[in-house]
Design an enzyme around this catalytic site. Structure first.
Site, mmCIF file in Angstrom:
data_model
loop_
_atom_site.group_PDB
_atom_site.id
_atom_site.type_symbol
_atom_site.label_atom_id
_atom_site.label_comp_id
_atom_site.label_asym_id
_atom_site.label_seq_id
_atom_site.Cartn_x
_atom_site.Cartn_y
_atom_site.Cartn_z
ATOM 1 N N TYR A 1 0.835 -1.200 0.000
ATOM 2 C CA TYR A 1 0.000 0.000 0.000
ATOM 3 C C TYR A 1 0.871 1.251 0.000
ATOM 4 O O TYR A 1 0.667 2.180 -0.781
ATOM 5 C CB TYR A 1 -0.931 0.012 1.213
ATOM 6 C CG TYR A 1 -1.728 1.286 1.313
ATOM 7 C CD1 TYR A 1 -2.867 1.464 0.545
ATOM 8 C CD2 TYR A 1 -1.329 2.326 2.149
ATOM 9 C CE1 TYR A 1 -3.597 2.644 0.612
ATOM 10 C CE2 TYR A 1 -2.049 3.505 2.224
ATOM 11 C CZ TYR A 1 -3.187 3.659 1.460
ATOM 12 O OH TYR A 1 -3.891 4.833 1.513
ATOM 13 N N ASP B 1 -7.081 -5.087 -1.764
ATOM 14 C CA ASP B 1 -8.246 -4.398 -2.334
ATOM 15 C C ASP B 1 -7.863 -3.100 -3.031
ATOM 16 O O ASP B 1 -8.546 -2.664 -3.969
ATOM 17 C CB ASP B 1 -9.251 -4.095 -1.225
ATOM 18 C CG ASP B 1 -8.640 -3.249 -0.111
ATOM 19 O OD1 ASP B 1 -8.950 -2.051 -0.040
ATOM 20 O OD2 ASP B 1 -7.854 -3.777 0.687
ATOM 21 N N LYS C 1 -10.144 -10.702 5.070
ATOM 22 C CA LYS C 1 -10.853 -9.427 5.192
ATOM 23 C C LYS C 1 -11.456 -9.056 3.838
ATOM 24 O O LYS C 1 -10.746 -8.792 2.878
ATOM 25 C CB LYS C 1 -9.908 -8.333 5.670
ATOM 26 C CG LYS C 1 -10.612 -7.008 5.893
ATOM 27 C CD LYS C 1 -9.616 -5.928 6.220
ATOM 28 C CE LYS C 1 -10.312 -4.582 6.281
ATOM 29 N NZ LYS C 1 -9.348 -3.471 6.331
#
Length: 514
Positions: A262, A297, A369
């Site tokens: 990220y 994600d 998740k």
């Protein structure tokens, strides 16, 4: 959920072997380098607290002073405690104050005299983390976990910790199992951790030790009220990843967003810096019993969720390897994936189910998740609430472990309490109505073939990464279409190769490995 997709065990084994092959050179890089954040985290574990009048933490002042005098390659703990002994200072914080004033000079220790007191100081910090872990275990044993899976994960963040607390407590009373406090915008780019309770965050609340303490205490109170243990999560990412991990362990947080990719892709943090920081932070999480959440994600907010589905699988496999190497157990691997396929695409829900079930079957023991739709939310709140309902249904059908509550006002406003209430009603309805539907759900040939295709594409990509190296693959834009070369990015000046006499006992104390 095992076996519904009919995945070829040989292909699955090949994928894991390739992920390990791609990951090993990065682990070796982490073993042979240190960073300013790793050294600051070490000092925090050794008991250095507080900040100067300008808000700069004393750990920053100490590490900067050592780096200026002798560099980071020898480690900071030895020089700091050697100076403490030589100059007769009362404690390390006082030494930091004098170092900031320029009245202390650091040298490479000529003897090993500082090692015993330095090791004892770090050991005391780790002992506190151990006590906090035992506290969690006792509370869970007494109050219990939520009565069903997935756990409902809700975001609360106003910028003001004293506003966050009543909102978080209200969310827990309304059925949230995990409260996530988003960090203030841009905190991941701060090369220091702010001090104290904060009230001025933008689109989030600063991650500080005091904010952690305040929220944990408030949720403990609410846990006793609602009769179940309510978990707290924050973000161990960015330029201070190891430090925030240490503070999370010291203040008994339960989950942490923790994924170097990220920061590399979306904050342009130097890849070497963040891979070194990630390994150290995950060793802390492993010791603290913290569940990590990874950020796959995020790739699908920039790349197409169908075309790039295999990159999510590759990242999950890499994250599994890196996490296990750092000592995390399977129950701590909250690997990320998301419901981000364009809903206007024919068969989009079938594709989402295939992708979600693939993740579930590849990592059967992990509390995955599952992230709600964001990219294709249009501002039509009625459409958005329906789309979130489909997301919730996919989570129920495929047995996800942690379900982040989607908001119908995504892309419109920061959610109001009423928005969260409606979103929670959506989740509760779906889980009550279809909570055990995964027992009856059997995918057909369409989903089985789609999952096999994504896995095959993941293997092909892992073979290419193994040939060129993970850092080069990241530099070429393999993940999330962002190109992030290893010799660029923020924080590169805080990376140092370990010298032959580098000394830092923290890793051995955390892991029990020499």
């Amino acid at each position: 959920m095992a076996g519904k997709l009919g995945l070829d065990p040989a292909v699955v084994a090949r994928a894991r072997a390739l992920a390990a092959e791609a990951g090993r050179p990065v682990v070796e890089l982490a073993r042979t380098h240190t960073t300013a954040a790793v050294e600051r985290a070490t000092l925090r574990l050794a008991g250095v607290v507080g900040a100067d009048p300008d808000g700069i933490p004393w750990v920053n002042r100490l590490v900067d002073a050592v780096a200026a005098d002798i560099g980071l390659g020898h480690g900071v703990l030895g020089p700091v405690f050697d100076a403490l002994i030589s100059d007769g200072h009362a404690d390390v914080t006082l030494l930091a104050q004098k170092a900031a004033a320029g009245s202390v000079r650091f040298t490479v220790p000529a003897t090993r005299r500082a090692r015993r007191p330095a090791t004892a100081a770090v050991r005391r910090g780790i002992a506190r983390i151990d006590r906090r872990r035992r506290e969690r275990e006792r509370l869970v044993a007494r109050l219990g976990d939520p009565p069903r899976r997935p756990w409902i994960y809700l975001i609360v963040a106003t910028g003001d910790i004293y506003e966050d607390i009543p909102q978080a407590q209200a969310a827990a009373r309304a059925g949230a199992d995990v409260i996530a406090v988003i960090r203030s915008t841009g905190q991941s780019l701060l090369d220091y951790v702010p001090e104290g309770a904060t009230r001025e965050g933008f689109a989030g609340t600063y991650a500080t030790q005091e904010n952690f303490r305040l929220m944990r205490a408030a949720l403990d109170e609410t846990s006793r009220e609602v009769g179940r243990y309510v978990r707290l999560t924050n973000y161990a990412s960015g330029l201070c990843m190891p430090e925030i991990a240490a503070l999370a362990g010291l203040e008994r947080l339960d989950m942490m967003l923790n994924d170097s990719m990220y920061g590399i892709l979306f904050r342009d943090i130097n890849p070497v810096r963040t891979f070194v920081d990630q390994r150290f932070s995950r060793q802390i999480h492993a010791r603290a019993g913290i569940v990590i959440n990874t950020g796959e994600d995020n790739y699908l907010t920039t790349a197409d969720a169908v075309d790039a589905a295999h990159t999510v699988t590759v990242s999950q496999l890499l994250n599994e390897y890196f996490a296990r190497e750092a000592g995390l157990q399977t129950w701590q691997l909250g690997l990320g994936h998301a419901f981000e396929i364009n809903p206007d695409l024919p068969e989009s829900f079938r594709l989402e189910l295939a992708h979600a079930l693939l993740a579930r079957e590849l990592f059967p023991g992990a509390p995955l998740k599952w992230m709600p739709p964001t990219r294709h939310m249009t501002g039509d709140v009625f459409r958005g609430n329906l789309l979130d309902g489909f997301f919730n249904l996919a989570g129920a059908l495929t047995g996800q472990g942690i379900l982040l509550v989607g908001m119908m006002t995504e892309a419109v406003v920061t959610p109001w309490l009423s928005d969260r209430d409606i979103a929670l009603q959506n989740v509760h309805y779906v889980l009550r109505a279809a909570g055990n539907l995964h027992e009856d759900f059997v995918p057909g040939p369409f989903m089985q073939q789609r999952a096999a295709t994504v896995l095959a594409e993941a293997v092909e990509l892992l073979e290419r990464i193994g040939g060129q190296g993970l850092l080069d693959a990241i530099g070429e834009g393999t993940f999330g279409i962002m190109r992030r070369p290893a010799d660029r990015g923020k924080g590169l000046d805080g990376v140092a190769r370990r010298a032959e006499d580098y000394w830092n006992p923290t890793e051995a104390l955390l892991t029990g490995r020499p």
